[in-house]
Enzyme design. Structure first.
Site, PDB file in Angstrom:
ATOM      1  N   ASP A 495      28.221  52.902  61.350  1.00 35.08           N
ATOM      2  CA  ASP A 495      28.701  52.040  60.686  1.00 35.08           C
ATOM      3  C   ASP A 495      30.060  52.844  59.330  1.00 35.08           C
ATOM      4  O   ASP A 495      30.522  53.627  59.483  1.00 35.08           O
ATOM      5  CB  ASP A 495      27.185  52.290  59.389  1.00 35.08           C
ATOM      6  CG  ASP A 495      27.610  50.386  58.518  1.00 35.08           C
ATOM      7  OD1 ASP A 495      28.555  49.887  58.580  1.00 35.08           O
ATOM      8  OD2 ASP A 495      27.201  51.432  57.427  1.00 35.08           O
ATOM      9  N   PHE A 591      23.919  39.504  46.655  1.00 35.70           N
ATOM     10  CA  PHE A 591      25.560  39.345  47.557  1.00 35.70           C
ATOM     11  C   PHE A 591      24.745  39.557  49.353  1.00 35.70           C
ATOM     12  O   PHE A 591      23.348  39.890  49.007  1.00 35.70           O
ATOM     13  CB  PHE A 591      26.366  41.044  47.892  1.00 35.70           C
ATOM     14  CG  PHE A 591      27.093  40.863  48.786  1.00 35.70           C
ATOM     15  CD1 PHE A 591      28.254  40.484  49.690  1.00 35.70           C
ATOM     16  CD2 PHE A 591      26.844  41.677  50.242  1.00 35.70           C
ATOM     17  CE1 PHE A 591      29.222  40.546  50.609  1.00 35.70           C
ATOM     18  CE2 PHE A 591      27.454  42.050  51.562  1.00 35.70           C
ATOM     19  CZ  PHE A 591      28.602  41.120  51.407  1.00 35.70           C
ATOM     20  N   ASP A 714      33.161  45.331  57.667  1.00 30.57           N
ATOM     21  CA  ASP A 714      34.177  44.576  56.360  1.00 30.57           C
ATOM     22  C   ASP A 714      35.432  44.242  57.312  1.00 30.57           C
ATOM     23  O   ASP A 714      35.993  43.479  58.561  1.00 30.57           O
ATOM     24  CB  ASP A 714      35.087  46.143  56.146  1.00 30.57           C
ATOM     25  CG  ASP A 714      35.522  46.112  54.983  1.00 30.57           C
ATOM     26  OD1 ASP A 714      35.742  45.318  54.376  1.00 30.57           O
ATOM     27  OD2 ASP A 714      35.266  47.524  54.226  1.00 30.57           O
ATOM     28  N   ASP A 826      23.807  53.264  57.543  1.00 32.34           N
ATOM     29  CA  ASP A 826      22.982  54.366  56.178  1.00 32.34           C
ATOM     30  C   ASP A 826      21.399  53.799  55.684  1.00 32.34           C
ATOM     31  O   ASP A 826      21.130  53.284  54.896  1.00 32.34           O
ATOM     32  CB  ASP A 826      24.021  53.595  55.315  1.00 32.34           C
ATOM     33  CG  ASP A 826      23.558  51.730  54.351  1.00 32.34           C
ATOM     34  OD1 ASP A 826      23.305  51.448  55.805  1.00 32.34           O
ATOM     35  OD2 ASP A 826      25.022  51.776  54.362  1.00 32.34           O
ATOM     36  N   THR A 828      20.332  50.653  55.693  1.00 33.91           N
ATOM     37  CA  THR A 828      19.679  49.139  55.166  1.00 33.91           C
ATOM     38  C   THR A 828      19.996  48.233  55.800  1.00 33.91           C
ATOM     39  O   THR A 828      19.276  47.296  56.773  1.00 33.91           O
ATOM     40  CB  THR A 828      20.459  49.158  54.037  1.00 33.91           C
ATOM     41  OG1 THR A 828      21.906  49.378  53.991  1.00 33.91           O
ATOM     42  CG2 THR A 828      20.471  49.897  52.833  1.00 33.91           C
TER      43      THR A 828
END
Length: 1280
Positions: A495, A591, A714, A826, A828
């Site tokens: 990631d 978000f 992203d 990470d 999540t």
């Protein structure tokens, strides 16, 4: 209905179940067949052959039948499948069946035969049928005719939860308790004897006990009893440690405490372990930090802030929004616990750090203690915390590198053992006076001894040593079986945000507002008020007692604009020059990675009035917000694309003035209304600094023959920039799959190059460009071009704008193509990908760097104590042998077989390993604070350096396992020969010889498993498994060398012995030292030392023999002692250990053969010796980068540090060109055509910088040599 499948979509734990009924004991598979066998044996022995004539054969046959019956009975303990087959009958009706055999999915524990429970109604009919497996309940579905897991209320609409009024009667509560069970996380710690019996019936322990019985029959009762006591003590130690571990796990469960629950139309206080799904409860912050959320709940009224670090490892508290705050149009949506609904869910095992009491509303519940109202979704072991506990409890317990390969290895050795024992039986029966009972015993001992008794310990150490090392490095593992997979990794996926880049973002400013120069970035104090208000309000930050908590990006933004957030969600500007009233946030749409945006409704009081003026603030991905703006600047796309190409993180900002509205009007506003007709107020430009060691780690991973891939949500341009900075690939051109003019094409970053979606020259296309694909492009390829999708997937280096489900799809697709994948994220948004990768590593990015220095001194003291204790025990072992096993000098030693050497070695090894195994058992216990539900591996470091640690330990485990197999196989093969052929020749070892051999070699075996990996990853890959041509060939060739040496020396010593008195040696006479016995003893010790020294792998994966000092000293010491025995330096020791004095001529012959055996074994093994030379060598002034091809080293001398993979590819390209020119690239051709070689190098190098020159162009510039040219060169003596 013999096998009842459980759908994987319903349950990820159970693969299939089958129904069974128990058979009467008399007709079990280990009873009835053996009754007939015993009858047949009695009839044949008594009435057919005769007891007197075949007395020994009769007893041997009885012992054989008894042994088989014992093994068949024990196999019922070893295998549930065997137990079911032998003791149960199949059933197709769950109402009549008594047991159910449950087969779990791979790596989720072992199969079990569990009891089926039934409950009856008032009329006596069976109303419910269920079973419990690994703390999970499965009910029989009468309609669909299959077992199903408990159906929890986790898929209703939001409105259904809001309308629920709790259980209205006691009968409803009782029914719910019967359906779901209570909220108990109870883990029963078994009794000591229960665990001991479980271990005592394990195959390894039974095998050892069987060997002990054989030794007792062979009159070696002292060694047998001593070994048995050692084994029992060893198992008792492990059982004690297991009990301590289980007690620790038991403490991990939630402590029951009193909680308010709404039942029977009133609030009442009950214990939290009585909660059932459907209960309405009041939750609030507790002054006692040990009181956690008791189960998974849906937040209905009142917001909460929750610390989920015990569950996910994420230290940033998460904000949880109640359903009552959702607009009416969103309440029709259904709950999705894996995606966006997580915002409303309180997970069991988390801690509430702040709560806000819900406002008084007519018709709504209000708790008496002012807590938030929540709906219980799942309880007990079905919660997220319960699943993690089940993983720790029921995961793979006995860890080895590869059980299937181990079984194949044992079959391989048994083949030779059967040959040896068969030879012994055939030759032994030629002697009419030979005791058949003793002969049968010898044959059985060969079969048991050739399977190394230390094999299970060695294989467990190989994995457990890596497990301990990873724990010391701050990497915790809940699934140890995955460690060997790390050695086979090919694809390393990362990631971006929080993994490769820092979370400490830097706000550069706002772009897109200056009409004269839209790409210019304005500082925060230059931007309009609307932009400031958007930045101040559009976030998910919260204010706790500890300070500001939330996303680092939003914290950086709020700090940059210099506004203050209060606990009541009010925003106040600190700078007096900012003329803005204080703003208050009324509604948040947090978000979502799927929507790629967030929205906020804020308001401020109009001066001189009680009215509130509202505004909408939106931020998100520029391409997502583009259609939401009322007017879009002409330079919109150019600005954000230009900023993204520079590696900046770009967020579009939207603002809308909603005017004065009533509170009810604001509540009724739909999100689509808020996110329309927005005013563009700029692009927020943030820079994402790389983590300080990301570049170095990526360089190391790339140079170690791994493909590095980025999977991020992203912007593709930002992601491509990061990939370029981190040097994912050494290609200049980057192409992004883009939708242009109603078709998908590959477009360069600067948009100057466009290529068709499916290229004509696929190989050149993938080799010349770095490929990037977006989530939309991925979905398009997967749905419409499936064949091309699977072909292009391994060549894509950057995946951008992908959602969590697509991350999971990428990993599963790569797995399906046969690649070994590693995912690092990470923990999540990456949970699915982390779980599906062969190796998933969750980086806890917000934790401080892990530091293990504080434990080092304590560990050193423990190691010293362990070594001293092991040394004392070894001394006691020798003294006991001296007192009981070895008579005083002058008397005859008791005869002892070479097989006893292995038993002695196993004894000492068990003593020395006891403390180590205790420590490793302790390391396997992973606590909730260390583990994460996200991935099998959890790193307590924010750096991705942990990826290198995991790969190094994985490679070290693979290599250690491989060398152990080779060493044990060679020792077993030599032993098979020693125990058969040499036993018939009368070769025996004395008590002292066997004891000494075991003591000297035990340390060597122990130190092999303690090897540590090198600090840097090697470009070479370890062999992925045992059964490959290289391993089998080297083992067989080394055995041939050792076998030849042994046979030759036996022949030479036999020639020097006095003539035999009879054709058959007396195997029962006492031990007498002679030339043959002494020779065989010395060479058997030398062969084992040689085997360990030659097959120790060392570089490039782990410490070399020189660096592993303990192993080196053990080998040198043992080798020196053997040399001393050969040369007779200490005659007293030779006499003490039954070694005769050798003649000078024979002594030289013996020493020469031992040396030749070692050298030849090293030569036949070392056919891959070039791997030991590092491909990159740094000197004070240069870097030497080399490749090994066709038996030659090709070396490039670099003046400065360069990407090594680029130079290596260039060197391989040079070799390919030389092969095309000269047919074969060898030393003679290069020397013969050195002028051509020089011209070629001059052409493919431009001032020392490699150029990609095509071979056909080169052949036009420099003509290849031909036959006429070669003839002219030979005549003239020139080289052309």
């Amino acid at each position: 209905m013999d096998a009842v499948d459980v759908s994987k979509s319903l349950d990820e734990l159970v693969q299939k179940v089958s129904l069974h009924n128990p058979l009467p004991t008399i007709i079990h598979g280990y009873s009835l067949p053996f009754i007939f066998l015993y009858g047949a044996w009695f009839y044949c022995w008594v009435f057919v052959y005769g007891v007197e004539e075949y007395q020994e054969a009769g007893w041997i046959a009885l012992a054989g039948i008894g042994l088989i019956q014992v093994l068949v009975s024990l196999s019922c303990y070893w295998s549930v499948h065997v137990r079911t087959f032998l003791t149960c009958a199949n059933s197709s009706n769950p109402l009549e069946a008594t047991y159910v055999k449950v087969v779990p999915t791979p790596n989720n524990g072992s199969s079990q035969l569990v009891f089926i429970r039934k409950s009856r109604d008032i009329q006596g009919k069976i109303a419910k049928t269920w079973f419990l497996f690994q703390k999970t309940r499965y009910n029989w579905d009468f309609k669909e005719g299959c077992f199903k897991g408990i159906v929890f209320p986790i898929d209703h609409s939001y409105q259904d939860y809001l309308d629920w009024k709790g259980y209205q009667s006691d009968s409803d509560i009782k029914e719910a308790e019967e359906n779901f069970g209570k909220n108990e996380l109870e883990m029963v710690v078994p009794e000591f004897m229960e665990l001991f019996l479980e271990r005592a019936t394990a195959p390894f322990f039974v095998f050892q006990v069987f060997c002990v019985c054989l030794w007792c029959l062979d009159a070696y009762w002292y060694y047998s009893i001593f070994t048995l006591l050692m084994l029992v003590a060893f198992e008792c130690t492990l059982v004690q440690q297991q009990l301590r571990n289980m007690s620790e796990i038991r403490k991990m469960g939630n402590k029951p405490y009193s909680i308010q629950v709404y039942r029977c139309k009133k609030w009442q206080m009950i214990s939290s372990d009585q909660l059932v799904p459907g209960d309405l409860v009041s939750v609030s912050r507790s002054s006692d930090d040990s009181l956690l959320v008791p189960c998974d709940m849906l937040l209905l009224r009142g917001p909460c802030i929750v610390d989920e670090s015990l569950l996910t490892g994420e230290s940033v508290p998460q904000m949880k929004e109640p359903l009552e705050n959702l607009p009416e149009d969103q309440t029709i949506r259904h709950l999705d616990m894996e995606d966006e609904s997580r915002l409303h869910i309180l997970f069991g095992g988390t801690r509430i750090v702040q709560h806000t009491s819900p406002t008084k509303t007519v018709g709504q519940l209000k708790s008496p203690d002012g807590g938030c109202i929540a709906y219980v979704l799942r309880n007990s072991f079905n919660t997220s915390q319960g699943k993690l506990l089940r993983t720790i409890l029921f995961g793979v317990k006995r860890v080895t590198a590869n059980n299937l390969e181990t079984f194949g290895f044992i079959i391989f050795l048994l083949f030779f053992a059967i040959l040896a024992s068969g030879y012994l039986w055939i030759k032994g029966t030629e002697d009419p006076n030979r005791n058949r009972y003793k002969l049968f015993l010898e044959c059985t001992l060969i079969l048991t001894s050739v399977v190394p008794p230390e094999l299970p310990i060695e294989l467990s150490l190989a994995v457990n040593t890596s497990l301990v090392q990873l724990t010391k490095l701050g990497v915790y593992c809940t699934e140890p079986f995955r460690i060997p997979f790390a050695g086979r990794i090919e694809m390393c996926c990362f990631d971006k945000t929080g993994t490769l880049t820092n979370d400490n973002l830097v706000v550069e400013g706002i772009a897109g507002l200056d009409d004269s120069d839209p790409t210019s970035v304005q500082t925060i104090n230059q931007v309009p008020l609307e932009t400031l208000q958007t930045l101040a309000t559009c976030h998910s930050l919260i204010h706790l007692d500890e300070g500001l908590v939330g996303d680092p990006l939003e914290k950086a933004t709020l700090t940059a604009i210099d506004w203050t957030l209060t606990k009541s969600d009010a925003l106040i500007p600190n700078n007096k020059s900012v003329r803005s009233p204080a703003l208050k946030i009324f509604q948040r749409y947090n978000f979502s990675s799927a929507l790629k945006r967030m929205s906020v409704v804020a308001g401020y009081s109009v001066s001189g009035s009680l009215d509130t003026c509202y505004l909408a603030a939106v931020k998100g991905a520029p391409e997502t917000l583009r259609p939401m703006f009322a007017s879009v600047p002409s330079s919109y796309d150019d600005v954000y694309l230009a900023m993204s190409r520079k590696g900046a993180r770009v967020l579009a900002l939207g603002y809308r003035n909603l005017g004065v509205l009533s509170h009810q009007a604001v509540r009724s506003l739909k999100r689509e209304t808020l996110e329309s007709e927005l005013k563009f107020v700029g692009f927020l430009i943030l820079s994402c600094p790389m983590k300080k060691d990301s570049l170095a780690v990526i360089r190391e991973i790339v140079s170690s023959s791994h493909r590095v891939v980025m999977i991020t949500g992203d912007n593709p341009l930002t992601a491509c920039h990061v990939a370029k900075v981190l040097k994912f690939a050494k290609k200049e051109s980057t192409l992004i799959m883009t939708f242009v003019s109603n078709e998908w094409v590959w477009q360069s970053v600067d948009q100057n190059l466009e290529l068709s979606l499916i290229p004509t020259d696929f190989k050149r296309f993938t080799s010349d460009h770095v490929l990037c694909i977006t989530g939309l492009g991925l979905a398009y390829l997967h749905n419409t071009h499936s064949k091309f999708y699977h072909r292009i997937l391994p060549h894509i280096r950057v995946y951008a704008r992908v959602n969590p489900k697509q991350k999971e799809l990428i990993i599963t697709s790569l797995n399906g193509l046969g690649y070994a994948t590693l995912m690092c994220g990470d923990g999540t948004n990456d949970v699915g990908a982390l779980k599906h990768a062969h190796v998933g590593v969750a980086i806890l990015s917000h934790l401080p760097e892990f530091n293990s220095k504080s434990k080092k001194s304590e560990e050193k003291i423990k190691e010293k104590d362990n070594s001293n204790e092991g040394h004392d025990r070894s001394k006691r072992l020798v003294s006991r042998h001296g007192e009981k096993g070895r008579p005083v000098p002058g008397s005859h030693d008791v005869a002892l077989d070479p097989r006893l050497e292995r038993l002695n070695r196993a004894q000492v090894q068990l003593q020395q390993m006891m403390k180590d195994m205790e420590e490793q058992e302790r390391a396997q216990l992973v606590k909730l604070g260390d583990a994460s539900i996200a991935a099998p591996f959890t790193s307590k470091m924010s750096s991705i350096q942990s990826i290198c640690h995991v790969i190094k330990q994985g490679r070290c485990t693979l290599v250690t396992t491989l060398q152990m197999f080779k060493i044990l196989a060679l020792n077993a093969l030599v032993l098979a020969y020693s125990q058969s052929v040499l036993y018939l020749e009368g070769v025996k070892f004395s008590d002292g010889q066997a004891t000494l051999q075991g003591l000297l070699l035990a340390a060597c075996f122990l130190f092999i498993s303690r090897s540590k990996p090198l600090k840097h990853l090697s470009r070479n890959r370890p062999l992925p498994n045992i059964f490959n041509s290289y391993t089998i060939l080297t083992v067989l060739l080394q055995f041939l060398v050792h076998f030849s040496s042994l046979v030759f020396l036996v022949q030479q010593s036999s020639m020097r012995l006095p003539p035999k008195e009879s054709q058959f040696p007396d195997l029962d006479k006492e031990f007498e030292p002679n030339l043959l016995n002494s020779t065989v003893y010395i060479i058997s010790m030398a062969l084992q030392v040689s085997t360990i020294a030659v097959n120790y792998r060392g570089h490039p994966f782990m410490e070399s023999l020189k660096e592993n000092r303990a192993l080196l000293y053990s080998l040198v010491g043992t080798g020196s002692f053997i040399l001393g025995l050969v040369l007779g330096f200490m005659p007293e020791i030779n006499q003490e250990f039954g070694i005769v004095e050798f003649e000078p001529q024979y002594r030289n012959l013996l020493a020469g053969v031992l040396l030749a055996d070692f050298v030849l074994a090293f030569v036949v093994k070392d056919n891959k010796g070039h791997e030991d030379v590092p491909c990159v060598i740094a000197t004070p002034h240069h870097y030497l980068i080399s490749v090994y091809r066709n038996g030659l080293y090709f070396v490039a001398v670099c003046m400065s540090e360069v990407p090594p993979l680029f130079v290596i590819e260039f060197l391989h390209r040079v070799v390919d060109i030389l092969e095309q020119y000269f047919t074969e690239c060898n030393e003679s051709n290069i020397k013969e055509h050195y002028v051509v070689v020089y011209e070629l190098l001059d052409e493919v190098l431009d001032n020392g910088y490699p150029l990609a020159t095509e071979p056909n162009i080169l052949q036009e510039l420099i003509k290849p040599p031909n036959i006429i040219g070669n003839l002219i060169n030979t005549v003239t003596g020139k080289s052309k």
